[in-house]
Design a protein around this motif. Structure first.
Motif: not given
Length: 955
Positions: A367, A394, A398, A402
């Protein structure tokens, strides 16, 4: 056939029958038949004997086509008008409505409520009569317009002191600035610290640090009932609302304070809601749908278990699955260097197995780092062109999220979807609507509470509520809406669907349930003179509920409609006014009417159907059950959907049937929990397993095969030969001929999906679409290949005197004899014949197969594989679409599987299959909330003596 002679005499003037002459659709062999009008007619016969060809492809298709031709050419542009069926003539047709298993919308946005339109009535009911509560604190929110405020003010007795105030205190401004602004507006008095003062007096005592409400005194007056100044009061109300941004206060005798709003406002949270409309309760409309899940109730989220499936691996060994698949990289940016820096910073090794990393480090890897942390990047690796910059990691999840949002590549999106699972939306908790509209309540219940009741409970509740409602205005509105909703709910109850809820998605309902929903909608329409054509409406229905369904179908008939039902169920055949039996065999051996008459006449005839109906032949006469196995699979604390924390022990090496009334929890137990858990255990499937504590005994099984009714293919290019793998063998046989070798043809030459061997005019479809503009589009055989799909050079290659197109046109039974010298092919064809598919043509399109046929093709494919002896087969109503004699064949095949040491678990309603089982597990006692308990476990002979069991009564 005596009826036929009468009609030939009067030239079709008798209007009591639908007269069909010379029907040649599919395998129908020039059929002449008279179908009584305004009667309940059952068409039965062996699987593949031509029942659907007569009912759907001839009678329905022609009735629908004639009705459509009566519409304007503009309207026909938007409709799927069927082409004229191959029949000499059909007389006395009315408009036809087809209620089959395939025509229901399976969108994730479609529910039982939207399909039946009951949800639309509930949306209007909540919009017009619901009480609006704040979504945050639950405070009741009310609004009143200027006229209502005026009426309330003048309702007080003469001499009442009325003060009209407007809240003007702006918290972001200092109190002094607010007071100066009020002074500039021309107002002399304010309410300040709960006392009325002049503005100048308030300015003298105000403190800059004060955080207080300041109300403008817009007007003060003493009511005189004989001489009310209407204009002054109305003007003051309008001014107060304008200054207060839609809110105002009325002070009565300086004691009673009343707040009024033009919009729905919460006085605690200052939450505002504009006008409530039915659109606000639609999860298919942006105005009402939850913003996070767009009204689906579920969200696709990346699952950490799928990201790191094997925790014994280290990061260096490729534990992070999506990155290891791409050589440690995902797309353009190299993340392996970042992971190295991360390991260096937090002091863990890339060679340590994931299971030995601390939970904190694993959380950072998945995470990302918190806001305070970042990695000083000093490596030369390329990451967005940065070097020596401070880059915050990141996190794997994530980064993937993205990429999923931003990528334009379908390939990348599909790759990332492999690591995603559907989870209940955290914002709306799966309720699909925005929080503010879930706060609209009727009798302390939201619209979500309404749609999650079972159909029976909702009907009873609405009837109770309509009598209880005291508000006259609301009662007038709700009575009309509730009456319409209750009528539709009763219709659903009458077709045996009382256990469903309106929130149930149409993707999760069976073909039989979908068909009965459409039937219930038709009953409500109260049309007459219609020909309804139904396709096995008894599918998925327990014998207890079949009586209800037959009663419903008879009510349609009694309203002046004709019912043509394709059905195998003995109760339906007994209840019919007229029976048409097709046969004598299946496929090319069928296509004839072998019996016409009523039930009493059928019992005396010698057709295969009659022999089973009369009891001369039996599907199952099993006397001895397999002895109790010591090996079991045990499901502990199953509680998905309506299951009541049950423990279920399934004996292995037996034929096990799970039965019970519709909605009792059979599919939840077998498909949602057992099948998905086993798929996850053996094959690492991504399926979300139903709630349970644990499943014991998995070591007793080494393979699971779940055979559902989902289609074997969704395009006409998919067929039985391609799905079973037969087509590859056939192509190799043709490629192996001397002529093929001399021409240099490979097996790909004989595929109608590839350039080279196929006909390029129709691109291997065999048909060409001709746009007829004013008439329906026609599909004609391709003039270049004559419908064979192949070009001339390919068709010149023959094996034993036949070409590839002629092989695809063979039935399974014929092909079995033709290819008996090829053991692999013979075995596959023999198993297809054993499960009752001998009539099926090898090249028959997958889109034309029923759910039962698709399931039996899958079953045959699995049976043709070598058995390990420890395989668990899971079947979902395999008898769908099967005649009594076909069920007998199927049971023989399943028993042979069990004899080899395998286990067969089947969800089933068919009494003959239950009678043939070694072990029966019955759930119940009823459907929906009243189900989900085990009411019997044991052998069928003991079930027949169980007084609590609904199934036992029919055994």
């Amino acid at each position: 056939m005596s009826g036929k002679k009468n009609f030939s005499k009067d030239g079709g003037k008798n209007k009591n029958n639908i007269i069909v002459r010379g029907a040649k659709v599919n395998n129908l062999r020039d059929v002449d038949v008279d179908v009584p009008r305004n009667k309940f007619v059952v068409i039965t016969g062996l699987s593949g004997s031509g029942k659907s060809s007569l009912a759907f492809d001839t009678i329905y298709a022609e009735g629908n086509r004639r009705y459509m031709e009566g519409l304007s050419s503009y309207a026909r542009n938007f409709l799927d008008v069927s082409s004229k069926p191959e029949v000499d003539r059909i007389e006395n047709l009315s408009p036809t409505i087809s209620i089959d298993q395939k025509s229901v919308v399976r969108s994730p946005r479609s529910t039982v409520g939207t399909l039946t339109e009951i949800y639309d009535y509930l949306r209007i009911l909540f919009a017009k009569t619901g009480n609006i509560h704040c979504a945050h604190c639950g405070t009741l929110m009310e609004k009143k317009d200027k006229k209502e405020v005026f009426k309330e003010i003048i309702s007080y007795p003469s001499g009442t002191q009325i003060a009209i105030l407007s809240r003007y205190g702006k918290k972001e401004k200092s109190p002094k600035d607010v007071l100066r602004q009020i002074q500039q507006l021309g107002y002399a008095r304010v309410r300040f610290e709960n006392k009325i003062k002049s503005v100048s007096e308030a300015l003298m005592i105000v403190d800059e640090k004060m955080l207080i409400d300041i109300d403008i005194i817009v007007d003060r007056l003493e009511l005189d009932k004989k001489n009310i100044d209407d204009e002054r009061i109305a003007d003051s109300i309008e001014t107060a609302l304008r200054l207060g941004g839609g809110s105002m206060i009325v002070l009565v005798n300086q004691e009673k304070e009343l707040q009024y709003n033009q919009e729905y406002v919460c006085h605690n949270c200052q939450t505002k809601i504009k006008e409530i409309t039915p659109r606000n309760f639609s999860f298919n409309n942006p105005e009402g749908a939850c913003s996070d899940c767009s009204g689906l109730g579920i969200k696709m989220e990346i699952d950490s278990e799928l990201i790191i499936p094997n925790k014994k691996l280290s990061l260096a060994e490729g534990a992070i699955r999506p990155w290891s698949k791409a050589g440690g990289r995902m797309g353009e940016n190299g993340y392996s260097v970042l992971i190295e820096d991360l390991a260096h910073k937090y002091g863990f090794s890339l060679n340590t197995p994931i299971e030995k990393l601390s939970s904190g480090n694993l959380k950072i890897i998945l995470y990302g780092e918190s806001e305070n942390n970042s990695i000083e990047k000093k490596s030369t690796a390329r990451l967005d062109g940065l070097r020596g910059a401070s880059v915050k990691f990141q996190g794997v999840i994530p980064i993937l999220e993205w990429r999923y949002r931003e990528t334009n590549s379908d390939y990348v999106r599909n790759e990332i979807e492999k690591y995603m699972v559907a989870k209940i939306c955290s914002s709306c908790q799966g309720k699909r609507l925005k929080k503010e509209y879930l706060g609209v309540l009727i009798d302390e219940k939201s619209i979500d509470d309404f749609v999650n009741m079972s159909i029976s409970d909702l009907k009873n509740y609405l009837q109770y509520f309509s009598k209880k409602e005291k508000d006259i205005r609301n009662r007038e509105i709700s009575e009309v809406l509730i009456k319409e909703a209750v009528e539709r709910l009763i219709a659903l109850e009458n077709v045996g669907l009382e256990y469903l809820s309106l929130a149930r998605g149409t993707k999760t309902i069976s073909g039989g349930e979908a068909q009965r929903i459409r039937l219930a909608v038709q009953i409500k329409s109260q049309l007459m003179g219609i020909i309804y054509v139904l396709d096995e409406p008894s599918i998925g229905l327990h014998s207890r509920d079949t009586e209800k369904l037959i009663k419903t179908i008879k009510s349609l008939r009694d309203e002046g409609n004709s019912l043509v039902v394709v059905e195998h169920d003995s109760d339906f055949i007994k209840s019919a006014d007229w029976i048409i039996d097709m046969g004598p065999g299946a496929g090319e051996e069928g296509g004839k009417v072998i019996f016409e008459g009523d039930y009493e006449k059928l019992k005396k005839s010698s057709t295969s159907t009659a022999e089973y109906i009369s009891g001369k032949k039996k599907v199952s006469d099993k006397k001895k059950f397999r002895s109790q196995s010591k090996k079991n699979i045990e499901i502990i604390k199953a509680c998905e959907h309506n299951l009541k924390d049950i423990d279920v022990k399934i004996p292995l090496e037996k034929f096990v049937v799970v039965c019970g009334v519709s909605g009792s929890g059979k599919s939840t137990l077998v498909n949602d929990i057992l099948a998905k858990a086993l798929s996850k255990y053996f094959y690492g499937a991504r399926a979300s397993v139903g709630k349970h504590k644990v499943i014991k005994g998995l070591e007793n099984v080494n393979k699971v095969i779940n055979i559902s009714q989902s289609p074997i293919g969704r395009t006409p290019r998919s067929n039985a030969a391609t799905y079973t793998g037969l087509f590859s063998h056939i192509r190799e046989i043709f490629a192996d001929t001397e002529e093929s070798k001399s021409r240099g043809y490979t097996s790909s030459r004989f595929s109608f999906n590839m350039k080279g061997g196929r006909c390029e005019v129709c691109q291997g479809d065999g048909m060409r679409k001709i746009e007829m503009h004013l008439l329906p589009d026609m599909y004609v055989k391709c003039e270049a290949c004559g419908g064979t799909r192949y070009n001339k050079k390919t068709l010149e290659i023959e094996y034993q005197g036949v070409n590839i197109a002629e092989v695809l046109d063979m039935s399974v039974s014929y092909a079995m004899n033709f290819f008996k010298r090829h053991p692999l092919m013979y075995e596959k064809l023999r198993t297809m014949d054993d499960v009752g598919l001998g009539y099926l043509k090898l090249g028959q399109s997958a889109t034309n197969l029923s759910g039962g046929e698709a399931q039996r093709i899958k079953l045959a494919t699995e049976l043709a594989r070598k058995s390990t002896g420890k395989t668990l087969y899971i079947l979902d109503e395999p008898t769908i679409g099967l005649h009594f004699s076909d069920v007998k064949k199927l049971l023989k095949v399943l028993d042979a599987l069990v004899d080899k040491g395998n286990t067969v678990i089947s969800v089933e309603h068919n009494i003959d299959v239950i009678r043939n089982a070694d072990w029966v597990i019955e759930l119940g006692p009823d459907g929906g909330d009243k189900g989900g308990k085990i009411i019997f476990e044991g052998t069928p002979d003991k079930l027949a003596r169980n007084k609590k069991s609904w199934t036992g009564k029919y055994l």
